[in-house]
Enzyme design. Sequence first.
Site, mmCIF file in Angstrom:
data_model
loop_
_atom_site.group_PDB
_atom_site.id
_atom_site.type_symbol
_atom_site.label_atom_id
_atom_site.label_comp_id
_atom_site.label_asym_id
_atom_site.label_seq_id
_atom_site.Cartn_x
_atom_site.Cartn_y
_atom_site.Cartn_z
ATOM 1 N N ARG A 258 13.023 17.447 -73.661
ATOM 2 C CA ARG A 258 12.304 16.584 -74.598
ATOM 3 C C ARG A 258 12.970 15.215 -74.475
ATOM 4 N NH1 ARG A 258 13.691 13.378 -79.398
ATOM 5 N NH2 ARG A 258 11.986 13.516 -80.883
ATOM 6 N N ASP A 260 13.783 11.734 -75.569
ATOM 7 C CA ASP A 260 13.798 11.004 -76.820
ATOM 8 C C ASP A 260 13.254 9.585 -76.646
ATOM 9 O OD1 ASP A 260 14.830 10.683 -79.670
ATOM 10 O OD2 ASP A 260 15.968 9.106 -78.665
ATOM 11 N N GLU A 297 8.847 12.075 -76.465
ATOM 12 C CA GLU A 297 8.632 11.553 -77.815
ATOM 13 C C GLU A 297 8.156 10.121 -77.632
ATOM 14 O OE1 GLU A 297 10.899 10.539 -82.014
ATOM 15 O OE2 GLU A 297 11.941 10.312 -80.112
ATOM 16 N N HIS A 325 1.460 14.682 -87.816
ATOM 17 C CA HIS A 325 2.370 14.908 -88.944
ATOM 18 C C HIS A 325 2.073 13.949 -90.090
ATOM 19 C CE1 HIS A 325 5.896 13.570 -91.263
ATOM 20 N NE2 HIS A 325 6.159 14.861 -91.346
ATOM 21 N N HIS A 390 13.148 17.209 -87.263
ATOM 22 C CA HIS A 390 14.433 16.664 -87.717
ATOM 23 C C HIS A 390 14.290 15.244 -88.251
ATOM 24 C CE1 HIS A 390 14.254 14.882 -83.659
ATOM 25 N NE2 HIS A 390 15.044 13.952 -84.155
ATOM 26 N N ASP A 391 13.481 14.411 -87.594
ATOM 27 C CA ASP A 391 13.299 13.024 -88.016
ATOM 28 C C ASP A 391 12.603 12.933 -89.364
ATOM 29 O OD1 ASP A 391 14.479 11.217 -86.276
ATOM 30 O OD2 ASP A 391 12.846 11.340 -84.820
ATOM 31 N N GLN A 392 11.490 13.636 -89.494
ATOM 32 C CA GLN A 392 10.645 13.470 -90.671
ATOM 33 C C GLN A 392 11.271 14.076 -91.921
ATOM 34 O OE1 GLN A 392 8.412 11.381 -90.272
ATOM 35 N NE2 GLN A 392 8.271 11.399 -88.042
#
Length: 609
Positions: A258, A260, A297, A325, A390-392
Amino acid sequence: MEESIVEVGALLQEDGHCLFRVWAPLVKQAGVLLNSHYHGLVSRRGGYWEVTIPCIRPGDRYQIQLGDGPPLPDPASRWQPDGVHGASAVAGTHYNWTDQAWKGLRMEELIIYELHTGTFTPTGDFAGIIDQLDYLHDLGITAIELMPIAQFPGDRNWGYDGVFPFAAHTAYGGIEGLKDLVNAAHAKGIAVLLDVVYNHFGPEGNHFPQFGPYTTDKYKGVWGPVVNFDDAYSDGVRNFFWQNALMWLNEFHLDGLRLDAVHAIWDHGARHFIDELRIKVEALSQSTGRHKLLIAELDLNHPRYIQSPAIGGYGLSGQWIDEFHHALHSLVTGEVKGYYEDFGQPQHLVKAIRDGYVYTGQYSQHRKKNFGTYPTGTTNDQFVVFAQNHDQIGNRPGGDRLSSLVSYEMQKLVAATVLLSPYTPLLFMGEEYGEKNPFQYFISHTDEHLVEMVRKGRREEFAYFFGDDEVPDPQAEATFLQCKLSRAYTFDERAANLLSFYKYLINMRKFVPSLRSTHREDLQLLDTGHEYIIGFRRQDGFDALLIFLHFSQATSECHFPLPAGARKVLDSSASVWLGPGELPLSEPYPESWTLQPESVVVFEIPKKI
């Protein structure tokens, strides 16, 4: 012509000889201090310095000395046993793999579970994850995605402050621990993806500037100096990260990366770094016979990164879709501050379900401009969607999860929205049973000035979204410890029931043909006559489902006439799911029928031959 990889670092051979190679294009002299003995490095083409030394063993300590400067750890170190400020250690590559039959997974097969190694289990390491593989397999997960594990300062961090991209963090179990995890996961039929950071370097223990122009001032970065992918001397930097990606995918048998924030990888050269990375990974896939995935991402509604190279794309396997999201989160929570101001209405989620992107050229109030384009030339499985990550969660003052913001019934509805969508689903650790413990931002820096800067930065960032809400101290160990999973499903009936609901949805997704189609034309929106009832049909050949997502907090009438013979296969309001109870539905079906608040109802349609 494809560029070949020049391997850097301490490259130990089976006969005990070790090639030490470092990229330092601007120095006049370099050497390696090996077990306190100095060995001069020989200058080679392209700014590389190297020497081969015999009788080297795994664990031997070494440092790099540039000119008459201080000894430094190796930027390409694969082992930092004494942390980011200590000497590097030579690492061996031998491992007794037992996953020879494993061929990897394709995007359409993925049900991803994102986790943080340090907080997923009480032990906070790779061995702890291995102990939970049976649980993940029983849940139905087909891939775990590890947040970054590259060596960072201290023993607790999200991982995006890493400064040794080649070194698996010692506190997590290092090289052997990671290989044990991948080997064990493959034995359970679970792929392993790794989050890697190629767009910036962490601040503490960062010695890259001493070695060469790893960064450039051509661009302004959000997280510090921008990595040099297209300025003078960028060849060595590009090589460094290509080697890193191939090491994880080849030596460690990882199934994908993934990438970033690829929008922060600035490259205006003739051949973009990402495009060339994809070419090299495809070559590795062909040579090993294993599927390798690259998932971006991307904070841009542009399909270039996942479109086929035949039409000018970079050909990545998939990309995260934040707008799915945002549309879902703002609808169920009512939050419309910050970037959520572009969302909050049912039609935003309808657009996300239909197109993936919500903004495909229309005006964005948050950005104050027209934003995005339609994702032509893509398939649904290339879009990774989620209700939490994790971010949200972590980028909220208290790190509060969705389970703390919405009702139990809404949690089930949110789960169905993600898992019954046409896109590749991602869950964040603990959401499957409604974990209540927060997931906050945490660090363990040793530089007090840096710690205070992080504290100040977090307060300022949150003020934009949440005003004067209290922000937990990211440096405090207590902040980290309260993020450990509670595994409430072992003692709480509602948590255990929600876990069963997730299992049911995942099982549907894996085995109902109409939920496996990746083609856009196999999804059809339905007119339900109610703004807050989102209906859509999913099909694959003769198999079809009708899915109704009801986001109102009141009982509502759905004005979609059900076809004769339609059979209800899921109702989240049923007592078996600890709901308020299913509402009666007479046959023959009426022109309109009633849904419970915050519920999902799914019907199977008889096959037409």
